[in-house]
Design a protein around this motif. Structure first.
Motif, PDB file in Angstrom:
ATOM      1  N   VAL A 249       1.373  15.911  -7.444  1.00  0.00           N
ATOM      2  CA  VAL A 249       0.249  15.351  -6.691  1.00  0.00           C
ATOM      3  C   VAL A 249      -0.741  16.458  -6.331  1.00  0.00           C
ATOM      4  N   ALA A 250      -0.219  17.616  -5.945  1.00  0.00           N
ATOM      5  CA  ALA A 250      -1.083  18.747  -5.592  1.00  0.00           C
ATOM      6  C   ALA A 250      -1.905  19.205  -6.797  1.00  0.00           C
ATOM      7  N   LYS A 251      -1.277  19.197  -7.964  1.00  0.00           N
ATOM      8  CA  LYS A 251      -1.998  19.615  -9.173  1.00  0.00           C
ATOM      9  C   LYS A 251      -3.084  18.602  -9.528  1.00  0.00           C
ATOM     10  N   LEU A 252      -2.796  17.330  -9.343  1.00  0.00           N
ATOM     11  CA  LEU A 252      -3.790  16.285  -9.596  1.00  0.00           C
ATOM     12  C   LEU A 252      -4.950  16.405  -8.610  1.00  0.00           C
ATOM     13  N   ASN A 253      -4.625  16.664  -7.351  1.00  0.00           N
ATOM     14  CA  ASN A 253      -5.667  16.807  -6.336  1.00  0.00           C
ATOM     15  C   ASN A 253      -6.565  18.001  -6.636  1.00  0.00           C
ATOM     16  N   ALA A 254      -5.949  19.105  -7.092  1.00  0.00           N
ATOM     17  CA  ALA A 254      -6.733  20.295  -7.430  1.00  0.00           C
ATOM     18  C   ALA A 254      -7.674  20.009  -8.602  1.00  0.00           C
ATOM     19  N   ALA A 255      -7.166  19.291  -9.604  1.00  0.00           N
ATOM     20  CA  ALA A 255      -7.999  18.954 -10.764  1.00  0.00           C
ATOM     21  C   ALA A 255      -9.118  17.995 -10.361  1.00  0.00           C
ATOM     22  N   LEU A 256      -8.814  17.078  -9.453  1.00  0.00           N
ATOM     23  CA  LEU A 256      -9.825  16.146  -8.967  1.00  0.00           C
ATOM     24  C   LEU A 256     -10.923  16.895  -8.212  1.00  0.00           C
ATOM     25  N   ASN A 257     -10.524  17.842  -7.370  1.00  0.00           N
ATOM     26  CA  ASN A 257     -11.506  18.634  -6.632  1.00  0.00           C
ATOM     27  C   ASN A 257     -12.399  19.439  -7.567  1.00  0.00           C
ATOM     28  N   THR A 258     -11.809  19.963  -8.625  1.00  0.00           N
ATOM     29  CA  THR A 258     -12.595  20.702  -9.615  1.00  0.00           C
ATOM     30  C   THR A 258     -13.610  19.780 -10.284  1.00  0.00           C
ATOM     31  N   ALA A 259     -13.171  18.552 -10.583  1.00  0.00           N
ATOM     32  CA  ALA A 259     -14.073  17.571 -11.206  1.00  0.00           C
ATOM     33  C   ALA A 259     -15.248  17.249 -10.292  1.00  0.00           C
TER      34      ALA A 259
ATOM     35  N   VAL B  20       0.842  -1.198   0.000  1.00  0.00           N
ATOM     36  CA  VAL B  20       0.000   0.000   0.000  1.00  0.00           C
ATOM     37  C   VAL B  20       0.877   1.247   0.000  1.00  0.00           C
ATOM     38  N   THR B  21       2.030   1.154   0.635  1.00  0.00           N
ATOM     39  CA  THR B  21       2.951   2.298   0.711  1.00  0.00           C
ATOM     40  C   THR B  21       3.692   2.557  -0.596  1.00  0.00           C
ATOM     41  N   ASP B  22       3.422   1.778  -1.633  1.00  0.00           N
ATOM     42  CA  ASP B  22       4.043   2.010  -2.943  1.00  0.00           C
ATOM     43  C   ASP B  22       3.305   3.083  -3.742  1.00  0.00           C
ATOM     44  N   PHE B  23       2.349   3.749  -3.090  1.00  0.00           N
ATOM     45  CA  PHE B  23       1.554   4.765  -3.784  1.00  0.00           C
ATOM     46  C   PHE B  23       1.512   6.072  -3.003  1.00  0.00           C
ATOM     47  N   GLU B  24       1.336   7.152  -3.752  1.00  0.00           N
ATOM     48  CA  GLU B  24       1.022   8.449  -3.163  1.00  0.00           C
ATOM     49  C   GLU B  24      -0.486   8.620  -3.271  1.00  0.00           C
ATOM     50  N   THR B  25      -1.149   8.985  -2.189  1.00  0.00           N
ATOM     51  CA  THR B  25      -2.587   9.231  -2.242  1.00  0.00           C
ATOM     52  C   THR B  25      -2.836  10.614  -2.848  1.00  0.00           C
ATOM     53  N   ALA B  26      -3.850  10.704  -3.728  1.00  0.00           N
ATOM     54  CA  ALA B  26      -4.129  11.977  -4.404  1.00  0.00           C
ATOM     55  C   ALA B  26      -5.539  12.482  -4.140  1.00  0.00           C
ATOM     56  N   GLY B  27      -6.324  11.754  -3.322  1.00  0.00           N
ATOM     57  CA  GLY B  27      -7.645  12.244  -2.958  1.00  0.00           C
ATOM     58  C   GLY B  27      -8.752  11.210  -3.095  1.00  0.00           C
ATOM     59  N   LEU B  28      -9.700  11.251  -2.155  1.00  0.00           N
ATOM     60  CA  LEU B  28     -10.881  10.398  -2.234  1.00  0.00           C
ATOM     61  C   LEU B  28     -11.889  11.013  -3.201  1.00  0.00           C
ATOM     62  N   ILE B  29     -12.714  10.171  -3.818  1.00  0.00           N
ATOM     63  CA  ILE B  29     -13.622  10.627  -4.864  1.00  0.00           C
ATOM     64  C   ILE B  29     -15.086  10.498  -4.438  1.00  0.00           C
ATOM     65  N   THR B  30     -15.503   9.294  -4.116  1.00  0.00           N
ATOM     66  CA  THR B  30     -16.891   9.053  -3.745  1.00  0.00           C
ATOM     67  C   THR B  30     -16.993   7.761  -2.948  1.00  0.00           C
ATOM     68  N   ALA B  31     -17.990   7.670  -2.099  1.00  0.00           N
ATOM     69  CA  ALA B  31     -18.271   6.444  -1.356  1.00  0.00           C
ATOM     70  C   ALA B  31     -19.618   5.929  -1.851  1.00  0.00           C
ATOM     71  N   VAL B  32     -19.585   4.826  -2.561  1.00  0.00           N
ATOM     72  CA  VAL B  32     -20.777   4.329  -3.251  1.00  0.00           C
ATOM     73  C   VAL B  32     -21.525   3.301  -2.403  1.00  0.00           C
ATOM     74  N   PRO B  33     -22.834   3.494  -2.210  1.00  0.00           N
ATOM     75  CA  PRO B  33     -23.636   2.476  -1.520  1.00  0.00           C
ATOM     76  C   PRO B  33     -23.707   1.213  -2.371  1.00  0.00           C
ATOM     77  N   MET B  34     -24.109   0.119  -1.750  1.00  0.00           N
ATOM     78  CA  MET B  34     -24.303  -1.122  -2.482  1.00  0.00           C
ATOM     79  C   MET B  34     -25.739  -1.587  -2.322  1.00  0.00           C
ATOM     80  N   THR B  35     -26.161  -2.474  -3.197  1.00  0.00           N
ATOM     81  CA  THR B  35     -27.523  -3.003  -3.155  1.00  0.00           C
ATOM     82  C   THR B  35     -27.486  -4.519  -3.263  1.00  0.00           C
ATOM     83  N   LEU B  36     -28.377  -5.169  -2.546  1.00  0.00           N
ATOM     84  CA  LEU B  36     -28.548  -6.611  -2.693  1.00  0.00           C
ATOM     85  C   LEU B  36     -29.629  -6.820  -3.740  1.00  0.00           C
TER      86      LEU B  36
END
Length: 356
Positions: free
Chosen positions: A295-305, A142-158
């Motif tokens: 990473v900061a630029k990616l996070n900013a673009a993600l937030n804009t999205a 897991v430490t082989d990555f830089e985190t760039a931001g969470l996007i969405t938490a999706v519910p699930m359905t049975l």
């Protein structure tokens, strides 16, 4: 400088060889030294300018976002919505590449080994937190990555195949217990969100049924719609359209509260499965060592999205919404990921489910 050079020529023209005074010699030395300094400064400026421009130019070419699952699945849907918006912000095409297989670990492993330059990224779901406990031989950490931001938490359905006999979630539980040898449960492969949800469902019911793994959510959904399997638990990004279109039978959502886009569905807890809650969160990652400014630029673009009205509206159609602003930073994502790894470890170990 031009005046100095004229003076040298004038003095040289009026002097005989070897007749230069000490003052003439010193003047020429000083002029040459000044000229060397100026030429050196110009060379440094020419050499430094491209480097500075390069640092400011990211991205200078298309960016690839690897989705570690087959095309058409819920994570793929989220990725394509976000990528389209980020393309407009970054000024370069953000391309989604599907690298499925091994429950998402194949695609994630590919990104972990990519150059840390911001041009190869990973968009993964909750499987990024469960893989370390689920796989005995994970090809990355897991430490082989830089985190760039969470996007969405999706519910699930049975959900179930059309015409499935039980009428409510309570009926499903009773039916599964009475017919465990006949009931089949489909998922998108070991480590997938549908696998995790099914594992929790069977644990909550206290009954194991026949599990049928597929190479992706799309094939599993096709067989559910076609009646080849009985049950499936998957993200609203993939099930909402099928539910509203009457192609599958829906029983419950996996959140504490009902989902706005599916108001008629009760929660699993309301159906008698106390404490049953799971959402599938998604995040953006870059290879370890990717520069902080990238990473900061990616996070900013993600937030804009995630503020893009088109993305927000499409997410709502799929039964989800962007993560709140306070959960979108790279720093929060990193802390959250660490906590999720710790949360799922005992659950997976208790279930005794592992993959090579």
């Amino acid at each position: 400088m031009a005046l100095q050079q004229n003076k040298v020529r004038e003095q040289g023209a009026g002097s005989s060889p070897g007749g230069d005074t000490e003052e003439d010699v010193m003047f020429r030395k000083t002029a040459r030294a000044a000229l060397a300094v100026l030429m050196g400064a110009a060379a440094f400026s020419l050499a430094a300018t491209p480097r500075a421009a390069q640092a400011q130019a990211y991205p200078a070419r298309p960016i690839t976002v690897v989705v570690p699952f087959a095309a058409g699945g819920p994570t793929d849907t989220v990725a394509r919505l976000v990528a389209e918006s980020m393309t407009k912000t970054l000024g370069q095409q953000v391309i989604v590449e599907n690298v499925g297989g091994a429950g998402g670990t194949r695609g994630a492993g590919q990104v972990a080994k990519a150059a840390p330059d911001g041009y190869t990224l990973l968009l993964h779901h909750i499987g990024q937190a469960t893989a370390p406990s689920l796989y005995r031989k994970l090809p990355y950490k897991v430490t082989d990555f830089e985190t760039a931001g969470l996007i969405t938490a999706v519910p699930m359905t049975l959900i179930a195949k059309p015409g499935f006999e039980p009428k409510s979630i309570a009926d499903v539980v009773a039916y599964v217990k009475a017919n465990k040898d006949k009931v089949t449960y489909g998922n998108a492969g070991v480590g997938s969100a549908s696998h995790l949800c099914g594992m929790l469902f069977m644990s909550a019911v206290g009954t194991q049924v026949t599990t049928v793994p597929y190479q992706g959510t799309g094939p599993a959904m096709n067989d559910l719609v076609g009646g080849q399997i009985d049950l499936m638990c998957d993200q609203t990004t993939n099930t909402t359209g099928q539910i509203k279109g009457g192609k599958v039978k829906a029983y419950a959502v996996t959140t504490k509260e009902p989902v706005k886009s599916l108001p008629d569905l009760p929660t699993m807890e309301a159906g008698g499965l106390k404490g049953f809650e799971v959402t599938v969160w998604h995040g953006l990652y870059a290879p370890k060592g990717t520069p902080a400014d990238v990473v900061a630029k990616l996070n900013a673009a993600l937030n804009t999205a995630l503020e893009d009205p088109k993305v927000v509206a499409r997410f709502a159609d799929l039964g989800t919404e962007p993560e709140p602003k306070d959960r979108r930073s790279a720093e929060f994502h990193k802390t959250f990921l660490t906590a999720e790894v710790a949360k799922w470890k005992p659950i997976i170990e208790a279930a005794g489910v592992y993959a090579d």
